[in-house]
Motif scaffolding. Structure first.
Motif: not given
Length: 285
Positions: A105-113
């Motif tokens: 979940d954290f990396l998904k948020v990072c990837k989206n940003n």
């Protein structure tokens, strides 16, 4: 860290804790005074099997129980705060490595940003869930090679690492010259830890092999010429950990008492700075 042999020879009894998640076994938690650090003994040879439980929520996206729902609600808020923290760093390549990435979940948020994301997660089940979210994770840190990272994060991971000294050396090598290492761990010096003692959920034996204080984090990383630049409280943890600790202590959920204990812990930490969990931002000295 001092020589491993000397480290273990200098241990003193602190308390005994039960594994409430998987086995029901009791483990000794020992104190090393020099580092102001606790150690779980013995370490089970089949440690991986102690993570195989529906109750081990960081490896699932479960929303079945009250605790699951609270965890997922808090996670959404903390993900935003984590992103805000790493976005505050000056970076050149925006390469980020999340160690112990769980279900991604954290990396998904990072990837989206606009971050270039890399992750490590030993659990096959968690990696499978992350893959469905478009986040590919490596199984071991040794598989991450030929790249340097502006930011490396370990969100409640360092306490699980078996070979602590070599792990810290590896993290230092992977971190760029001006990079930031972000480590979040429970703090056994907190008020909720002192109140619940052997029932404190963040001891989580035997999965948590190490139990850190602010002193121990500074000393451990100083051996690799790294310094703590900033310490940030994780105030939500006092409430969640108290909720789980109260269940271990009384055998049932007591949300009102748990909220009170979390509130008291944070209130006292406003003065002592000993919050239930702390985020350490480190850099190379």
């Amino acid at each position: 860290m001092t020589k491993e042999k000397d480290f273990y020879q200098n241990l003193q009894p602190f308390l005994n804790c039960k594994d409430y998640t998987v086995s029901g076994e009791v483990y000794k938690v020992m104190l090393n005074k020099e580092y102001d650090m606790l150690v779980t003994t013995p370490v089970p040879k089949n440690l991986a099997t102690y993570y195989k439980s529906e109750n081990y929520i960081s490896h699932t996206d479960s929303k079945k129980s009250l605790l699951d729902k609270v965890y997922q609600i808090v996670k959404k808020t903390t993900l935003k705060r984590k992103l805000k923290l790493i976005d505050s760093f000056k970076t050149s390549s925006k390469n980020i490595l999340d160690v112990g990435a769980g279900t991604g979940d954290f990396l998904k948020v990072c990837k989206n940003n606009s971050w270039n994301v890399f992750g490590v997660e030993p659990s096959l089940d968690a990696r499978t869930i992350a893959d469905k979210k478009g986040i590919t994770l490596q199984e071991n840190l040794s598989e991450v090679k030929n790249i340097q990272f502006d930011v490396i994060t370990l969100w409640h991971v360092l306490e699980h690492v078996e070979d602590l000294s070599s792990y810290i050396i590896t993290l230092n090598k992977l971190l760029s010259k001006d990079g930031k290492l972000v480590i979040a761990v429970p703090n056994f010096k907190s008020e909720d830890a002192k109140y619940y003692q052997e029932f404190w959920a963040a001891f989580d034996v035997p999965r948590h092999l190490w139990h850190f204080s602010q002193t121990s984090i500074s000393k451990l990383f100083a051996s690799e010429n790294m310094v703590v630049e900033k310490t940030i409280p994780m105030k939500f943890d006092a409430y969640y950990v108290s909720l789980l600790s109260e269940k271990y202590k009384s055998g049932k959920m007591n949300p009102i008492i748990s909220f009170y204990r979390g509130f008291v812990s944070n209130l006292k930490a406003n003065r002592t700075k000993e919050y239930s969990s702390l985020i350490y931002v480190l850099r190379k000295s």
